[in-house]
Design an enzyme around this catalytic site. Sequence first.
Site, short mmCIF file in Angstrom:
data_model
loop_
_atom_site.label_atom_id
_atom_site.label_comp_id
_atom_site.label_asym_id
_atom_site.label_seq_id
_atom_site.Cartn_x
_atom_site.Cartn_y
_atom_site.Cartn_z
N LYS A 76 -12.85 25.39 1.00
CA LYS A 76 -12.22 25.86 0.52
C LYS A 76 -11.04 24.40 -0.22
O LYS A 76 -11.28 23.94 0.66
CB LYS A 76 -11.17 26.93 1.45
CG LYS A 76 -10.37 27.61 0.73
CD LYS A 76 -9.13 28.59 1.70
CE LYS A 76 -8.39 29.33 0.88
NZ LYS A 76 -7.43 30.79 1.82
N SER A 151 -6.68 34.87 -0.32
CA SER A 151 -7.27 33.94 -1.03
C SER A 151 -8.05 33.05 -0.70
O SER A 151 -7.91 32.25 -2.51
CB SER A 151 -5.88 33.01 -0.61
OG SER A 151 -5.88 32.21 1.16
N SER A 175 -6.86 36.02 3.97
CA SER A 175 -7.58 35.63 3.62
C SER A 175 -9.30 35.17 3.83
O SER A 175 -9.80 35.29 2.35
CB SER A 175 -7.17 34.05 3.07
OG SER A 175 -5.63 34.56 2.37
N1 GLN Z 1 -2.42 37.48 1.33
C1 GLN Z 1 -2.34 36.98 2.15
C2 GLN Z 1 -0.51 36.24 1.51
O1 GLN Z 1 -0.66 36.36 0.37
C3 GLN Z 1 -2.51 36.40 3.25
C4 GLN Z 1 -3.51 35.30 2.55
C5 GLN Z 1 -4.21 34.36 3.85
O2 GLN Z 1 -5.03 34.79 4.48
N2 GLN Z 1 -3.72 33.28 3.23
O3 GLN Z 1 0.19 35.77 2.26
#
Ligand code: GLN
Length: 473
Positions: A76, A151, A175
């Site tokens: 990532k 994400s 994410s």
């Molecule tokens: N959807 C969650 C957020 O926006 C989780 C994001 C993540 O795990 N990086 O914070």
Amino acid sequence: MKGKSLKEIQDGIRQGEQTVLEIVDYYLENIEASAALNIYVEVFAEEAKAQAKVLDQKVQAGEQLGSLFGAVISIKDVICYQGHKVTAASKILDGFTSQFTATALQRLLDQDVIVIGRTNCDEFAMGSSNENSVYGVTKNGVDPSRIAGGSSGGAAVSVQQDTCLVSLGTDTGGSVRQPAAFNGVIGMKPSYGRISRYGVIAYGSSFDQIGVIGHVLEDVGQFIHSMSGRDEMDGTSSSTTVLQEVAPASSYKFAYIDEVMNHPKMDQSIREASQELLKNLTSQGNSVNEVTFPLLKYLVPAYYVLTTAEASSNLGRYDGIRYGHRSEKADSIDNVYQQTRNEGFGKEVKRRIMLGTFVLSSGYYDAYYTKAQKVRRLVTEAIDSILSENDCLILPTSMNVAWQIGSMDHDPVAVYLSDIFTVIANLTGIPALSIPLGKDESGNPFGMQVMSKSYTEAQLIELGKVVQNTLTH
Ligand code: GLN
């Protein structure tokens, strides 16, 4: 290419049925074929091929190979890899090159892993759809009119499209697990502290963990294991013993929360598949126990108060002086900060910096930040108590399947609320696994999570196998 799992791939190489270079070429072809999905922000094609050739020579010469040789991974775009660009899918890090390699990644490289490229994600890992990226949205691998999830959207689709064996993502609130579920692959977040965060661009430091997306449970477990352990560069990394394997038990105690399983907003197909799984786990001799968890509605508010607070502080360092982009328009030092941040950050990141700054401001600190910390402690106590009586907690990864790209733009709060089932593991620090559970009538995949006590990753992999076997029988 021969083999779905690392073990099969390695056997194929050892038996001379394939070379590492052929494997890399196979993945590169798939990357090209899936270019329209916008999975990668950069592909390290020549470098990967060169590394493959070196490994092939070692194989030929009968030299000692690392335990992960033959594994090709994607990372990532928040994980530092020395000499390679890293941007957190943000304009503010435009042009920035990693000065060092993240400890977790270094541990994999030491075992002969090849990195094929860096994948798209939501800006600074903030989002649930991969729509908040300076590179544009990553499309779902099953239905390209839908989001990949986020994400770590690029990470999930990179595995789903067979462009690498496993992918490293980060999981602050789901994410890794949610995009894995939306693309029909496995995603796992280890316990907080299991894997060093050194060299991972921070979002919410008390939540962030590197996680692994893959096709096969054993591979996911092995990668988590290979990255684990104390690192002097991360004071929160744990020295608790890492077990790679534990003996499987003949039956397990599964806990479920009825309010979750029968959530009014749950998609019908997810509800049905979950009920069916509970029934089958019972008929296979496991005990399946309903538990109460009255704090459900506080999860998302507590998560977003705490993570935006941490994010607003973590992102203070992007000032146009030290990293990446600097505004051309600025004519004074204050203006450099202001203009750079204004031009460099996207809408969602700005929203979170403002929210986080607000909840940390002196007048509201106790009302929001302190309160959310108390909720976090209560949630942890409640989950610890459930897991002291049971081997694991199971709940769907999400109450819906991947939505249509753009369809949630008008409602950021609804997107936040969609994280309700994943944030439990990050608020409490426990490990969590998402396993493909089924598909809705249009073929969109969804997943089931299994969560166990902190530092029981090896047991969690065993529990995952039980769920998988139950699903296939
Ligand atoms: N959807 C969650 C957020 O926006 C989780 C994001 C993540 O795990 N990086 O914070």
